[in-house]
Design a protein around this motif. Structure first.
Motif, PDB file in Angstrom:
ATOM      1  N   LEU A 162     136.065  52.980  21.085  1.00  0.00           N
ATOM      2  CA  LEU A 162     135.062  52.527  21.362  1.00  0.00           C
ATOM      3  C   LEU A 162     134.534  51.350  21.873  1.00  0.00           C
ATOM      4  N   ALA A 163     135.390  50.392  21.517  1.00  0.00           N
ATOM      5  CA  ALA A 163     135.238  48.899  22.061  1.00  0.00           C
ATOM      6  C   ALA A 163     135.695  48.784  23.422  1.00  0.00           C
ATOM      7  N   ASN A 164     136.617  49.744  23.749  1.00  0.00           N
ATOM      8  CA  ASN A 164     137.234  49.656  25.366  1.00  0.00           C
ATOM      9  C   ASN A 164     136.222  50.352  26.204  1.00  0.00           C
ATOM     10  N   GLY A 165     135.632  51.441  25.690  1.00  0.00           N
ATOM     11  CA  GLY A 165     134.721  52.249  26.478  1.00  0.00           C
ATOM     12  C   GLY A 165     133.334  51.297  26.511  1.00  0.00           C
ATOM     13  N   GLN A 166     133.044  50.377  25.849  1.00  0.00           N
ATOM     14  CA  GLN A 166     131.889  49.470  25.924  1.00  0.00           C
ATOM     15  C   GLN A 166     132.168  48.202  26.788  1.00  0.00           C
ATOM     16  N   ASN A 167     133.596  48.083  27.178  1.00  0.00           N
ATOM     17  CA  ASN A 167     133.829  46.689  27.688  1.00  0.00           C
ATOM     18  C   ASN A 167     134.659  47.012  28.867  1.00  0.00           C
ATOM     19  N   ARG A 178     133.533  59.904  34.325  1.00  0.00           N
ATOM     20  CA  ARG A 178     132.259  60.307  34.000  1.00  0.00           C
ATOM     21  C   ARG A 178     131.789  61.639  34.935  1.00  0.00           C
ATOM     22  N   PRO A 188     136.583  49.924  35.352  1.00  0.00           N
ATOM     23  CA  PRO A 188     135.094  50.371  35.190  1.00  0.00           C
ATOM     24  C   PRO A 188     135.064  51.423  36.184  1.00  0.00           C
ATOM     25  N   THR A 209     138.266  42.920  23.958  1.00  0.00           N
ATOM     26  CA  THR A 209     139.073  43.783  23.445  1.00  0.00           C
ATOM     27  C   THR A 209     140.648  43.342  23.380  1.00  0.00           C
TER      28      THR A 209
END
Ligand SMILES: Nc1nc2c(ncn2[C@@H]2O[C@H](COP(=O)(O)OP(=O)(O)OP(=O)(O)O)[C@@H](O)[C@H]2O)c(=O)[nH]1
Length: 298
Positions: A243-248, A157, A150, A227
């Motif tokens: 996508l799953a990793n980006g949300q997790n 970002r 994170p 994930t």
């Protein structure tokens, strides 16, 4: 010559009388039946040698008791039966029996999007002990998963924002131009690091538990982690995984907390130890977190 004339050294009196904590065999090859699969396993089988005068235990009696693993689905009751057989065949010699099994569970896992599936390997160890009529059984399961840092995501970002400021300074924003920018390498000028990670779960089961339910325990753990590593992967699956990793996003601390909280809900687990290892791509060393929990303890 018949069998009665064969020398039996184990039956002799020891010249150095001393009880021994554990005597047995390690690395015995055996099949085990789990969820309808016949899996290759290694067994460590032993008993205490409480009679310090006795020269040795009877290895063959332990070995033959392991034969029960061949035809009967693996369960706590089966392990207890084998351990009881260890003790019955060593009456007067042993009060404690133990059996550890090591195998790899294979589960077929579907892809995230495409209609494909593939096999995933989960190393499993089961440790069972019978002592003073008390039966204890503990499971250890290793689960691979993916984790994305994170902190690294937040730093990446910020760099993307900075690039946007540089590329669009003093410009009228045009939808099409921004969309094209987002699809260019400048739109993802930095990426967070992620890594293949491993959770090792050590679970003490309730003495009355009827089955190991390995698959549902693994499913619960993977759902908590979010994930899971994939098997068969097409591009659509890889995009869904991204996508799953980006949300997790998760630190190793997050993973340890999630697993502990999820597994503590299982009515069949009385104590657990969780160890997660994130094999960092940022470092040449691992990030590790441990957690333990015991039912009823504050
Ligand atoms: N106790 C013991 N046995 C060993 C060891 N290494 C090999 N063995 C062999 O394990 C074999 C099986 O032992 P037992 O179970 O006592 O065999 P057995 O006497 O034919 O069988 P029973 O009649 O049931 O006692 C023997 O041939 C032992 O020599 C060791 O370090 N300790």
């Amino acid at each position: 010559m018949n069998a009665l004339t064969l020398p039996d050294v184990a039956a002799q009196i020891s010249r150095q009388p001393l009880p021994l904590d554990w005597v047995g065999m390690c690395g015995v090859a055996t099949p085990v039946l789990i969820d309808g699969q016949r899996l290759s396993a290694m067994a460590d089988a032993g008993v205490s040698l409480d009679d310090g005068e006795a020269r040795g235990i009877h290895m063959s009696r332990l070995y033959l008791a392991l034969g029960l693993l061949e035809d009967t689905p693996l369960s706590p009751a089966l392990l207890r039966q084998i351990l009881q057989q260890f003790l019955d065949s060593h009456e007067g010699l042993s009060q404690t029996a133990s059996l550890n099994l090591h195998t790899d569970l294979l589960l077929k896992r579907p892809a995230l999007i495409s209609p494909l599936a593939g096999w995933k390997r989960y190393p499993v160890s089961i440790e069972a002990q019978l002592k003073n009529k008390m039966f204890h059984v503990e499971l250890q399961i290793q689960i691979p998963y993916s984790s994305t840092c994170p902190c690294s995501a937040a730093l990446a970002r910020q760099l993307v924002q900075q690039q946007f400021v540089d590329d669009f300074a003093n410009k009228q924003l045009e939808h099409a131009e921004v969309l094209a920018w987002l699809g260019s390498s400048n739109g993802i000028v930095a990426t967070p690091h992620s890594q293949r990670s491993t959770a090792t779960l050590t679970l003490r089961l309730d003495a009355g538990v009827k089955e190991f339910a390995l698959q549902s325990l693994i499913n619960e753990a993977e759902a908590a982690l979010g994930t899971a590593v994939q098997t068969a992967v097409k591009r659509a699956d890889e995009q869904a995984f991204a996508l799953a990793n980006g949300q997790n996003l998760m630190f190793c601390e997050d993973a340890a907390r999630r697993l502990t909280t999820a597994l503590a809900r299982s009515p069949h687990i009385v104590a657990l130890d969780v160890r997660v290892v994130h094999a960092e791509s940022l470092h040449a060393h691992d990030a590790v977190a441990r957690s333990s929990w015991t039912r009823g303890a504050s």
